[in-house]
Write an enzyme that holds these catalytic residues in place. Structure first.
Site, short mmCIF file in Angstrom:
data_model
loop_
_atom_site.label_atom_id
_atom_site.label_comp_id
_atom_site.label_asym_id
_atom_site.label_seq_id
_atom_site.Cartn_x
_atom_site.Cartn_y
_atom_site.Cartn_z
N LYS A 113 5.50 -3.79 -9.83
CA LYS A 113 4.07 -3.90 -9.52
C LYS A 113 3.27 -3.49 -10.76
O LYS A 113 3.64 -2.55 -11.46
CB LYS A 113 3.74 -2.97 -8.34
CG LYS A 113 2.31 -3.10 -7.81
CD LYS A 113 2.09 -2.16 -6.62
CE LYS A 113 0.70 -2.33 -6.02
NZ LYS A 113 0.46 -1.43 -4.86
N SER B 286 -1.67 -3.83 -0.92
CA SER B 286 -1.95 -4.30 -2.26
C SER B 286 -0.74 -4.81 -3.02
O SER B 286 -0.89 -5.51 -4.03
CB SER B 286 -2.59 -3.16 -3.06
OG SER B 286 -1.67 -2.10 -3.24
N SER C 132 0.21 -0.20 1.62
CA SER C 132 0.31 -1.25 0.61
C SER C 132 1.73 -1.74 0.30
O SER C 132 1.89 -2.74 -0.39
CB SER C 132 -0.33 -0.77 -0.70
OG SER C 132 -1.72 -0.89 -0.62
#
Ligand SMILES: [Mg+2]
Ligand SMILES: [Zn+2]
Lengths: 492, 484, 95
Positions: A78, A158, A182
């Site tokens: 990420k 996210s 997330s």
């Protein structure tokens, strides 16, 4: 045989062990799949050269007989994790061009254990969002579609890029971070497994901070076993993080015994939130039935403050974020927009550098901390947090794990909820309590909606008892065996 | 300077409270492993934590915590075994994270007290409100470029102790005495070097005025004053300004001001248009700071004798006047020096030599006791030479000057220069005879009853002997021979 | 809680985010909506409840006083938008 990029992390690991293929071959397959799936917009940076070098080095280590826990396995990261020399932007305009001179502890652990870095994945800006539509680099597309409907769906957020990349079988595993859901919510939306470990289990050092008391890194993978393997490689004590816990990291894979006999599973009535669709309720019932069939005891529990977790979160998280994001000021790194004086430089840089949702949360956070409002908002929220943690503590006196749905709905279409912040925030209503209490939570794919979209169940556990969480999740996964691979419409 | 401002409408009392920022002595910074040494090249002592790069996290330095506890114990203050670090949020070029890690509601040290010594020999208690740990800011250079400031973060993140006093001080003198005593305590403890020139001790001065007996008036805070003299001047001009404002029918605005030493005035800080709202909240990157009572006890056992205790002991054991004792204990090095000289000798004589000749010479040479060319051992030997009659007190003064110049032992100087006191009664008798012979008139006057002339004969005899004659022997012989 | 434009302007200033006058009104509406929703917390009785200070039950770990970092200005300045020698550069700040 399946294409190499379609193997699970465990399958790929075993294939490498047997010498069926090399890490270079595996890596090439993943890079090719990533290339073919540009349309998903799952990656912000693909580090092909670095990946092949790391794969070659891994193959050499294997020949020399020194292998790590995830030796030779391609991993996507990420874009919130600092990776030395690779753009790290948190998908914000304000971090344009930022290349860290340092490596986050979690990614350093991964590379030490033999992982191969494929690239950085797209995400909501500064991890603020539940649909991956707030990224400066554009929205991520969910590999899943409603049958007969080509409208792009959101992958959740996210960690949407990581979720899409794993679900589309571009990589066998990816890192995510979870501040209010997330990891778990996008895992549920894309039909994969996502684990938010106990707060303090994975080091936060080198991860761009959103809300320090809630942020936690964790694995995203296709199976519970894969999540267990990946967590084992990410986790561990780090002296550079004052909130990192000095506790041994168990062999999580060993916890996957398939046996839940003797475990007591709590079912919190309060998670039956208003307006929960019948199919979600039914899935939950199904999960309960599976666990009972496998010999677990199931019992009703009360978590009376559940309802207040989300509003309390929307005080605590923005407050911490407003302070954490003060360092993005155009002086030492990242975007600088000129101004006539230093204050104007700050104001212009931050107005142009932050997107709408990030600005909104900074303003909320600034407001709730400002003179005269601290007690009414921030202090109150932290008191409510104590009550939420207390609810869980009491519950875990009688149960070993808690089962709930992960999300109130399946994935939705892009743009569908963008204009209504509160509707968007409600995505996290079932995941946020675990962050508020710091406990581990796992989302495991358990079925599909009537529209044919994946749905997840959430297993919550005692602090530092990820092993039990994984064991319960594994049992559900085995029972569900739902066919959870999307049709690869995106292949060009 | 005094604590009363004589206004047109009557007398006003000055009320002063001080917030002192004292840099903690430690090798590394409060929350990072970067060095704290003074004067390094720009940004060469900066960790990525200090520069607030994304993802960086603070980890606290044990030594800094220990130093704060140590200081708290030295201020006879309450030690809080549970304290909390908060973020103080504000944007500034010197503040890389956009917040300073400080302690707000729950500081590590609570109420304490400091005794200040006033020139009239009296002592006053001044309350300490609190002491907390916090990060220092970086430094901007504004004079390097016409429209840019240059930022150096070497100082950013160094541990400071903010020590806040109660508004118990009533005059510039008292403020000076407070700062001197605080500095002495910090130096004794080894927790801060107290060097105001290097900025390791800086004071924010809160000043208000009131009619004696009235409630406190509105105060102004004068920021970052960097010498004791300036603190005293700043108080004086600020109090006068406030009295003038009030007597003109105006109101004192609560505000932050700067002291301009060149112009001898205080003026409001420019960026006051926006009232600060620091939005303090507990730093979520840190947990509450807790430690055991055992640790506190262990630190307590390692405390040195502090100035007040030492002063009391000096007065008691050495029979020194309180003020003299106070002067000697001001610096630990002076007290140690004095004690080494006084050991087994006449303590009052030792004190006189240290505070008189030695301080005078050091002052003149622009140096301090740590760099004294005369060691305590040598000064002690000088006292011994007087005591055993090898030299007289007058010769000792000359020997001391030579010692200060050369660093040599007094015995060596006495030998070299042939300054040994003459005790041989034959030689002294000869000198005495000579003096009597040369001054027949004075002898006659003396013998006719002018006793006061005795001193004249002693002087002449000493002079004739080059100062080396033993004064007692001279006295005795003169008395005998003048009888006639 | 309903925020007015002046309050939004004040917190935007505190947060150092330029907000054009024309956007203050709509922003005030948005933020008010969120704050109103948050205020359901007032239903919870929290009297006597300690605020949470950390999500993990442990005390603050302390490190030893050793110099382990710094000494490399280039590492610190590597991403600086503007620098001179080893200084960061900002528009002139007036005291
Ligand atoms: Mg202050
Ligand atoms: Zn301070």
């Amino acid at each position: 045989m399946a294409a190499l990029n379609e193997l699970t992390l465990a399958e790929a690991r075993d294939g490498l062990r047997r010498g069926d293929f090399t890490s270079v071959e595996l890596t090439q397959a993943c890079l090719a799949a990533v290339e073919a799936a540009r349309g998903l917009n799952a990656f912000t940076t693909v580090t092909s050269g670095r990946a092949l070098t790391m794969a070659r080095e891994s193959d050499a280590r294997r020949r020399a007989g020194t292998i790590g826990k995830i030796e030779g396995l391609p991993i996507a990261v990420k874009d919130l994790f600092a990776v030395q020399g690779v753009p790290t932007t948190a998908c914000s305009h304000i971090l344009d061009g930022f290349k860290p001179t340092y490596e986050s502890t979690v990614t350093a652990n991964l590379w030490r254990e033999g992982g191969v870095m494929i690239g950085k994945t797209n995400m909501d800006e500064f991890a603020m969002g539940s649909s991956n539509e707030t990224s400066h680099y554009g929205p991520v597309v969910n590999p899943w579609r409603r049958p007969g409907d080509n409208r792009p769906l959101v992958p959740g957020g996210s960690s949407g890029g990581s979720a899409s990349a794993v679900a589309a079988r571009l990589v066998p595993g990816a890192t995510g971070t979870d501040t209010g859901g997330s990891i778990r919510q996008p895992a549920a939306f894309t039909g994969i497994v996502g684990l938010k470990p106990t707060y303090g289990r994975c080091s936060r050092w080198g991860i761009v901070a959103f809300a320090s008391s809630l942020d936690q890194a964790g694995p995203m993978a296709r199976t519970v076993r894969d999540a267990a393997i990946l967590l084992g490689a990410m986790a561990g004590f780090d002296g550079k993080d004052s909130t990192s816990v000095e506790a041994p990291v168990p062999d999580y894979e060993q916890a996957l015994t398939g046996d839940v006999r003797g475990l007591t599973i709590g079912i919190p009535a309060e998670y039956r939130v208003e307006g929960m669709p019948a199919e979600i309720a039914a899935l939950w019932e199904q999960g309960i039935a599976w666990l009972e069939q496998h010999g677990a005891q199931v019992t009703e529990i009360r978590l009376p403050h559940t309802k207040y977790a989300l509003p309390a979160y929307y005080i605590v998280a923005p407050a911490e974020a407003s302070s954490n994001l003060a360092r993005y000021d155009g002086v030492r790194f990242g975007l600088r927009v000129a101004g006539e004086n230093l204050d104007q430089l700050y104001e212009n840089t931050r107005a142009q550098g932050f997107g709408r949702e990030v600005r909104r949360r900074i303003l909320i956070g600034t407001y709730v901390l400002s003179a005269g409002y601290y007690d009414a908002y921030y202090l109150k929220a932290q008191q409510v947090r104590t009550l939420i943690a207390e609810d869980f503590r009491k519950a875990f006196a009688t149960v070993d794990a808690i089962l709930t749905p992960t999300t109130p709905t399946a994935a939705f279409a892009q743009q569908e909820r963008l204009s209504d912040p509160i509707a968007m925030y409600l995505n996290d209503v079932l995941t946020v309590p675990a962050n508020m209490a710091g406990i581990p939570g796992l989302s495991v794919p358990a079925g599909v909606s009537k529209e044919g979209l994946p749905l997840g169940l959430q297993v919550l556990g005692k602090p530092f008892d990820e092993a039990t969480v994984l064991r319960v999740g594994h049992t559900i996964e085995q029972a569900a065996r739902a066919s959870l691979a999307p049709t690869p419409w995106w292949r060009s | 300077m005094s604590g009363i401002v004589h206004g047109v409408t009557g007398d006003w009392e000055i009320v002063i409270g001080l917030e002192v920022h004292a840099q903690v002595i430690a090798s590394a910074k409060l929350f990072s492993g970067a060095a704290t040494a003074f004067g390094a090249a720009p940004n060469s002592q900066v960790s990525l934590v200090d520069a607030a790069l994304p993802g960086m996290l603070p980890v606290i330095n044990r030594r800094c915590v220990e130093q704060a506890i140590r200081t708290g114990l030295g201020l006879k203050a309450q030690i809080n075994r549970h304290s909390v670090f908060d973020r103080k949020n504000y944007f500034y070029a010197d503040s890389p994270a956009g917040y300073q890690i400080s302690q707000y509601k729950q500081p590590i040290v609570g109420r304490g007290t400091i005794q200040i010594d006033l020139p009239d020999g009296s002592v006053r208690e001044v309350g300490i409100t609190r002491l907390h740990l916090e990060q220092d800011a970086g430094k901007s250079l504004h004079d390097q470029h016409p429209d840019s400031s240059y930022v150096d973060l070497n100082r950013a993140g160094i541990a400071l102790m903010e020590i806040v006093s109660e508004p118990d001080l009533r005059s510039p003198e008292e403020a000076g005495a407070y700062l001197r005593k605080l500095r002495a305590i910090l130096r004794y403890l080894g927790t801060c070097d107290g060097d105001m020139e290097k900025g390791s001790m800086r004071a924010d001065v809160n000043v208000s005025v009131r009619r004696p007996g009235d409630p406190y008036g509105t105060r102004c805070e004068i920021k970052n004053v960097n010498s004791i003299r300036f603190v005293q001047q700043a108080i004086e001009v600020e109090a006068a300004r406030q009295v003038a404002v009030i007597e003109d029918g105006g109101k004192v605005e609560q505000e932050t001001r700067l002291f301009d030493a060149r112009k001898g005035e205080t003026r409001p800080m420019r960026n006051k248009e926006e009232a600060h709202d620091y939005r303090y909240f507990p730093d979520p990157d840190l947990l509450p700071l807790t430690f055991s009572q055992e640790w506190v006890e262990e630190i307590k056992r390692s405390l040195p004798e502090l100035p007040d205790e030492k002063k009391a002991r000096f007065a008691r054991d050495y029979g020194l006047a309180p003020y003299d004792a106070g002067v000697l204990v001001d610096e630990r090095a002076t007290a140690d020096f004095f004690e080494a000289v006084a050991e087994g000798r006449d303590a009052k004589q030792a004190a006189n030599w240290v505070m008189g000749d030695l301080f005078g010479a050091l002052n003149k040479a622009g140096t301090d006791i740590g760099h004294s060319p005369v060691s305590a051992e040598h000064l002690g030997q000088l006292l011994d030479l007087m005591a055993d009659g090898t030299i007289s007190g007058r010769i000792a003064k000359d020997v001391f000057v030579a010692m200060f110049e050369t660093g040599k032992a007094p015995a060596a100087i006495v030998e070299e220069k042939g300054l040994r006191q003459v005790t041989d009664s034959g030689a002294i008798a000869a000198v005495v005879d000579q003096v009597i012979a040369q001054n027949p008139d004075k002898v006659a006057e003396y013998r006719s009853g002018k006793d006061k002339l005795f001193g004249f004969f002693v002087g002449q005899a000493m002079k004739a002997s080059g100062g080396k004659a033993n004064p007692q022997a001279v006295n005795q012989l003169l008395r005998e021979k003048l009888k006639g | 809680m309903s925020l007015d434009k002046a309050t939004v302007a004040r917190i935007a200033k505190l947060a150092r985010i330029a907000v054009p006058e024309s956007e203050l009104e709509s922003l005030a509406g948005e933020l008010s909506g969120i704050l109103t929703w948050i205020e359901q917390l007032n239903e919870v009785n929290t009297s006597g409840v300690e605020p949470m200070t950390s999500a993990v039950a442990m005390t603050l770990r302390m490190r030893e006083d050793r110099v382990t970092d710094g000494g490399d200005p280039e590492k610190v300045l590597a991403n600086a938008p503007e620098r001179t020698d080893t200084f960061f550069v900002v528009p002139k700040v007036v005291e």
